[in-house]
Scaffold this motif. Structure first.
Motif, PDB file in Angstrom:
ATOM      1  N   GLY A  26       0.428  -1.079   0.484  1.00 56.15           N
ATOM      2  CA  GLY A  26      -0.005  -0.124   0.188  1.00 56.15           C
ATOM      3  C   GLY A  26       1.058   1.605   0.018  1.00 56.15           C
ATOM      4  N   ARG A  27       2.559   1.317  -0.068  1.00 56.16           N
ATOM      5  CA  ARG A  27       3.397   2.113  -0.158  1.00 56.16           C
ATOM      6  C   ARG A  27       2.900   3.011  -1.683  1.00 56.16           C
ATOM      7  NH1 ARG A  27       6.868  -1.665   2.698  1.00 56.16           N
ATOM      8  NH2 ARG A  27       7.234  -1.995   0.957  1.00 56.16           N
ATOM      9  N   PRO A  28       3.378   4.026  -1.105  1.00 57.98           N
ATOM     10  CA  PRO A  28       3.404   4.494  -3.260  1.00 57.98           C
ATOM     11  C   PRO A  28       4.663   4.356  -3.628  1.00 57.98           C
ATOM     12  CG  PRO A  28       3.305   6.290  -1.272  1.00 57.98           C
ATOM     13  CD  PRO A  28       3.321   6.168  -0.728  1.00 57.98           C
ATOM     14  N   LEU A  29       4.354   4.085  -5.044  1.00 57.54           N
ATOM     15  CA  LEU A  29       5.272   3.642  -6.011  1.00 57.54           C
ATOM     16  C   LEU A  29       5.561   4.516  -7.110  1.00 57.54           C
ATOM     17  CD1 LEU A  29       6.759   0.201  -7.109  1.00 57.54           C
ATOM     18  CD2 LEU A  29       4.476   0.077  -8.729  1.00 57.54           C
ATOM     19  N   ASP A  30       7.095   5.211  -6.883  1.00 62.79           N
ATOM     20  CA  ASP A  30       7.258   5.800  -7.379  1.00 62.79           C
ATOM     21  C   ASP A  30       8.320   5.180  -7.970  1.00 62.79           C
ATOM     22  OD1 ASP A  30       6.746   8.425  -6.627  1.00 62.79           O
ATOM     23  OD2 ASP A  30       7.755   7.489  -4.129  1.00 62.79           O
ATOM     24  N   GLY A  31       9.092   5.670  -9.389  1.00 64.20           N
ATOM     25  CA  GLY A  31      10.071   5.366 -10.622  1.00 64.20           C
ATOM     26  C   GLY A  31       9.419   4.727 -11.387  1.00 64.20           C
ATOM     27  N   ALA A  32       7.884   5.000 -11.927  1.00 65.05           N
ATOM     28  CA  ALA A  32       8.081   3.592 -12.685  1.00 65.05           C
ATOM     29  C   ALA A  32       7.452   4.152 -14.163  1.00 65.05           C
ATOM     30  CB  ALA A  32       6.929   2.897 -12.192  1.00 65.05           C
ATOM     31  N   GLU A  33       7.622   3.716 -15.078  1.00 66.91           N
ATOM     32  CA  GLU A  33       7.425   4.381 -16.390  1.00 66.91           C
ATOM     33  C   GLU A  33       5.959   3.526 -17.144  1.00 66.91           C
ATOM     34  OE1 GLU A  33      10.478   3.178 -19.587  1.00 66.91           O
ATOM     35  OE2 GLU A  33      11.796   4.214 -17.828  1.00 66.91           O
ATOM     36  N   VAL A  34       4.858   4.863 -17.273  1.00 64.26           N
ATOM     37  CA  VAL A  34       3.415   3.917 -17.280  1.00 64.26           C
ATOM     38  C   VAL A  34       3.322   4.596 -18.435  1.00 64.26           C
ATOM     39  CG1 VAL A  34       1.043   3.968 -16.606  1.00 64.26           C
ATOM     40  CG2 VAL A  34       3.693   4.281 -15.055  1.00 64.26           C
ATOM     41  N   ALA A  35       2.845   4.150 -19.447  1.00 58.34           N
ATOM     42  CA  ALA A  35       2.002   4.230 -20.725  1.00 58.34           C
ATOM     43  C   ALA A  35       0.776   3.601 -20.840  1.00 58.34           C
ATOM     44  CB  ALA A  35       2.886   3.295 -22.242  1.00 58.34           C
ATOM     45  N   LEU A  36       0.076   4.170 -20.907  1.00 61.09           N
ATOM     46  CA  LEU A  36      -1.792   4.487 -21.248  1.00 61.09           C
ATOM     47  C   LEU A  36      -2.362   4.020 -21.822  1.00 61.09           C
ATOM     48  CD1 LEU A  36      -0.881   6.177 -18.492  1.00 61.09           C
ATOM     49  CD2 LEU A  36      -3.220   7.022 -18.544  1.00 61.09           C
ATOM     50  N   THR A  37      -3.338   3.824 -22.405  1.00 61.87           N
ATOM     51  CA  THR A  37      -4.497   3.365 -23.497  1.00 61.87           C
ATOM     52  C   THR A  37      -5.700   3.264 -22.981  1.00 61.87           C
ATOM     53  OG1 THR A  37      -2.614   1.960 -24.363  1.00 61.87           O
ATOM     54  CG2 THR A  37      -4.634   1.760 -25.049  1.00 61.87           C
ATOM     55  N   VAL A  38      -6.502   3.994 -23.076  1.00 60.73           N
ATOM     56  CA  VAL A  38      -7.767   4.545 -23.195  1.00 60.73           C
ATOM     57  C   VAL A  38      -8.562   4.552 -23.676  1.00 60.73           C
ATOM     58  CG1 VAL A  38      -9.346   6.024 -21.878  1.00 60.73           C
ATOM     59  CG2 VAL A  38      -6.876   6.166 -21.060  1.00 60.73           C
ATOM     60  N   GLY A  39     -10.383   3.399 -24.098  1.00 60.21           N
ATOM     61  CA  GLY A  39     -10.912   3.651 -25.165  1.00 60.21           C
ATOM     62  C   GLY A  39     -11.892   2.991 -24.545  1.00 60.21           C
ATOM     63  N   ARG A  40     -13.151   3.434 -25.647  1.00 64.67           N
ATOM     64  CA  ARG A  40     -15.202   2.791 -24.659  1.00 64.67           C
ATOM     65  C   ARG A  40     -14.332   0.666 -24.649  1.00 64.67           C
ATOM     66  NH1 ARG A  40     -17.662   6.426 -23.288  1.00 64.67           N
ATOM     67  NH2 ARG A  40     -18.133   8.344 -24.504  1.00 64.67           N
ATOM     68  N   PRO A  41     -14.887   0.777 -23.520  1.00 67.15           N
ATOM     69  CA  PRO A  41     -15.135  -0.872 -22.929  1.00 67.15           C
ATOM     70  C   PRO A  41     -15.581  -1.537 -24.054  1.00 67.15           C
ATOM     71  CG  PRO A  41     -16.131   0.708 -21.645  1.00 67.15           C
ATOM     72  CD  PRO A  41     -15.790   1.633 -22.404  1.00 67.15           C
TER      73      PRO A  41
END
Length: 266
Positions: free
Chosen positions: A77-92
């Motif tokens: 439950g601790r904050p997860l810093d230092g990550a690289e995050v790529a997002l893909t967003v669309g209609r489900p």
């Protein structure tokens, strides 16, 4: 008789052929082109999530311009810093309106992508997270409400969220008038309590216009209350649509700005 029978046969064959042709036009694409490979990928993602225990919390958002903010947590439950995050967003349901973006890091395990939801309704967000050699894919579906109508300062007080504080701004007289003293009042609260010690200013201008700067630097006027004044110039083109850019700075928090609109009277 034989010609009649032949014509009937030809008509029946034509109807069948027409049905096949129409069916080929309206056929739907395969939902899952490679179900076996898709199933294996899903199992790999599930095992990765279970092994790392990472999770994502999506901040509430409304449709329209803005940023998509979220927070990552580790298995404890601790904050997860230092990550690289790529997002893909669309209609489900269909994947329509899909867009991708890279997230930028913020403090305390927070991240944000400089894109937002273009319309209200359900949206599926896929987070491809990598930190070091660890990788995981997380998916969330959110129901995005429509944005509330823009608040009009000429009609009454407006409240904006700035750096974790709620700033309620009020102009007087209403509607504001060009070449007349404009009184600017603000009430600032954090966690529902009056916030003192903040630096607050309001800059007035018109979009796309180089205007003589009109700025009100607000001074303390009681618990969580601030007061200042400014004078709006008269635009030679006759325009009366103004923007008020509110800036807030307070100890221990980054500066933040928000923009409100109104029309002035002549």
């Amino acid at each position: 008789m034989k010609p009649v029978i032949a014509l009937a046969v030809l008509a029946a064959l034509g109807a069948v052929g027409g049905t096949i042709w129409i069916g080929s036009l309206v056929r739907e694409d395969t939902v899952v082109a490679q179900p076996y490979e898709e199933g294996l990928e899903y199992d790999r993602e599930r095992r990765g999530r279970e092994a790392l225990g990472w999770s994502v919390e999506v901040a509430p958002a409304v449709a329209g311009p803005g940023a998509l903010a979220f927070a990552l947590r580790d298995g404890a439950g601790r904050p997860l810093d230092g990550a690289e995050v790529a997002l893909t967003v669309g209609r489900p349901d269909s994947g329509r309106g899909q867009w991708t973006a890279a997230a930028r890091p913020r403090e305390g395990g927070g991240y944000a992508a400089d894109r937002a939801f273009p319309a209200p309704g359900p949206w599926e967000i896929r987070f491809d997270v990598r930190r070091g050699t660890d990788r995981v894919r997380l998916t969330r579906t959110v129901d995005v409400p429509a944005a509330a109508p823009a608040c009009d300062l000429a009609a009454g007080p407006c409240t904006v969220e700035l750096g974790g504080a709620a700033v309620t701004l009020e102009l007087s007289p209403r509607p504001p008038r060009a070449l007349a003293e404009l009184r600017v009042l603000a009430d600032v609260r954090a966690g529902g309590a009056p916030l003192d010690g903040a630096e607050l200013s309001v800059r007035f201008g018109m979009k796309g216009m180089e205007m003589f700067p009109a700025e009100a630097r607000l001074a303390p006027a009681g618990p969580g209350r601030y007061r200042g004044q400014a004078v709006l110039v008269r635009c030679p083109s006759g325009r009366t649509d103004w923007t008020a850019t509110v800036s807030l700075a307070r100890p221990g928090a980054p500066g933040a700005t928000a923009e409100l609109g109104f029309k002035a009277a002549e």
